[in-house]
Design a protein around this motif. Sequence first.
Motif, PDB file in Angstrom:
ATOM      1  N   GLU A  87     -15.214   7.489 -12.056  1.00 21.03           N
ATOM      2  CA  GLU A  87     -13.912   8.090 -12.349  1.00 21.03           C
ATOM      3  C   GLU A  87     -14.140   8.142 -13.846  1.00 21.03           C
ATOM      4  O   GLU A  87     -14.381   7.389 -14.674  1.00 21.03           O
ATOM      5  N   GLU A 136     -11.601  15.212  -9.614  1.00 16.01           N
ATOM      6  CA  GLU A 136     -11.385  14.479  -8.363  1.00 16.01           C
ATOM      7  C   GLU A 136     -10.564  15.332  -7.468  1.00 16.01           C
ATOM      8  O   GLU A 136     -10.553  15.055  -6.091  1.00 16.01           O
ATOM      9  N   THR A 140     -13.475   8.492  -3.815  1.00 22.37           N
ATOM     10  CA  THR A 140     -12.139   9.330  -4.176  1.00 22.37           C
ATOM     11  C   THR A 140     -11.809  10.329  -2.994  1.00 22.37           C
ATOM     12  O   THR A 140     -10.555  10.634  -2.831  1.00 22.37           O
TER      13      THR A 140
END
Lengths: 245, 480
Positions: free
Chosen positions: A124, A200, A234
């Motif tokens: 991330e 994402e 994710t």
Amino acid sequence: MCCIYDAWASKAGHENVRLMIDGEFEYELFTEYIMSETVHEKFYKVIRAIQQKISMEAYTVVYRAAMSFEKERLDIIYRFLIDGFKYGGRALYDYRLESVRQINRIAKKAGNESHLFLGFIRFEEMKNRVLFAQIEPKCNVLTLVAPHFEERMPDENWIIYDKKRRLAAIHPAGRQYYISMLTDAEVEQIRDMYENDTYEFLWRVFFNTIGIDERKNPACQRNMLPMWYRDCMTEFAEDKKSCVV
Amino acid sequence: MSEYTLEDKLRILSDAAKYDAACTSSGVDRKGASGSLGSCQASGICHTFASDGRCISLLKILLSNECVFDCRYCANRRSNDIERASFTPDEVCTLTMEFYRRNYIEGLFLSSGVRQSPDKTTELMYEAIYKLRVVHKFRGYIHVKAIPGASQELVERMGFLADRMSINLELPTADSLKTLAPHKSRDSITKPMRLIQSGIAMNRLALNKNPAMDRAYGNDMFKNSIFKDSGMRFIDTDKKLPSARYEREDFVPAGQSTQMIIGATQETDYQIMKVSQALYTGFDLKRVFYSAYVPVNDDSVLPVIGTPPPLLREHRLYQADWLLRYYGFTTDELLSEDRPNFNILLDPKCDWALRHLEYFPVEINRADYETLLKVPGIGVKSARRIIKARRCGMLNFDDIKHMGVVLKRAVYFITCLGKTMIPLRIEENYITNCLTSNDRRDIHKLSDYNSYRQMSLFDDYSFNAPYTAEDTCKALSGQL
């Protein structure tokens, strides 16, 4: 490695020795417990002996086995080394030996899991472009996966954090990675750096369109990608904002 | 049209790309380098698995789903009234780079509908992968489709940037192709295929390699192997670019692949496998993919919408494909004019073994590698383990069980130290009954419930055996 050295040097007789990892077993009556301390010299001696008297491949297998979650892993390694030093390089392939079956079994598990994590790790992006990934592996895979990412993303700052063991592989851009313990405060600090990331979201869009409805097959999906891996991925984190938070 | 957001485009263009089977990232090893992003691992890496159980390893998208062709099986054909969108080359680069950094993907799989003309489309695709490689310094995997009818030079240029190229054969016979894809011809597909093949061969020769692609575990040495003498093949020098370039730069190092649609037309398994074998031997393809047809168009010559895709048949074709590429079988050993389709109840290897009981039982402690591979229940890995282990001494059934031999099947075909594990009659009907009673439930699941278990040829995701990601990649119907 050092306890293997000690066990060997103690001349207690192999059948009288069992190696265990501190904190992962229950104490028994009528057993003498000897703690081994880490001494670098002993450590290198054992590694060198494995590489020279058995084979480089055997060392890889022993290393993977040591990263396994199996409680008995240390003793399995010890039993294998007894046979390995006796028979030399070919011992690794001699499936007639119980020790060889055992060590290959646990080394395969650790190896397979780390291979899967090469694909399943999800980074991330944090506020300062640092990439942060969290995993909860069964085996201790950090040192098995980190070299892959070091080579692949040499110019990125990234951290892979093993939540279970509180260990992190930390890679500053352009340098070598290192392994370090993270304190709660440090993890908290990293969490504060998280921000919403459009990629994402886009990845979830892609993931949800690419499957073919007419071929829907959750059993197969589960087979290839067991549920426990999904917590930190994710594409499966739609309800949660992020697996870090 | 330009009011589409990036999200809309991604949705439309991945939806349009999903019927393409290949999603493998294998076949090339490339180290990362300082100053760039990415590396490749020969085994391939699966990054996630979609709801249909297929591996996702590449960002699989079309550059555009606008198409001037009108192929009857394709969802993007000109005559369909659907949302049309196109990425700009820069959008493709950004998506790939950002997804790659977050470890979502191994690389890019770029295909496209034919926008305006094959050349125009190819130019845009070229621009996208050129920018990705040169401007963004991307060292990950790139799989790019060649468009039938595009100029030779453009195809060659793309080959120097891509790891793998593919052109879909779409249908096994030229007649079916003519009926279903009026804008494509056999010629427009095989010509670029030949061009890429000879490019690969030239490049490999320049690197002091065998001009033919590497095949698994010495498969080219087996006596019946379809890859035997593959190094002797003809190299076509009809190139547009100077051949010196082939000595300096990699050209399609992971080889080329293709895809056939299964179940949209009437071809038999035998015809399909014959074509595959010809593609492997004649065009030196790395992989042929099979894609069970999902009806997407209401068309009189095609199965009606709602017909379930023939997944079991696709599965059997993949099993047979592996037998050709890894186990030294030929199509004519597996099927014939009289028996043109695979057995539903038995996998092709068991089926073959039952028709050739004269070769069995095989003695585990003496048989050579090639013979071991022909035993049902023994795969590439377990055969190699047996070869290595028996140097140390004689093996029994318990030993080989721990090596990963599937005794459930193998037990009818092998002996250890001259003995079978259980009392056996080596007789076709008896063994067939034993084998099918084991598997009938699984087969039932496969064919009736439309559920599908992924084949697993190797018992683990290995670290040194190549092509494992491919094992898990499955197919579906094709478009460009």
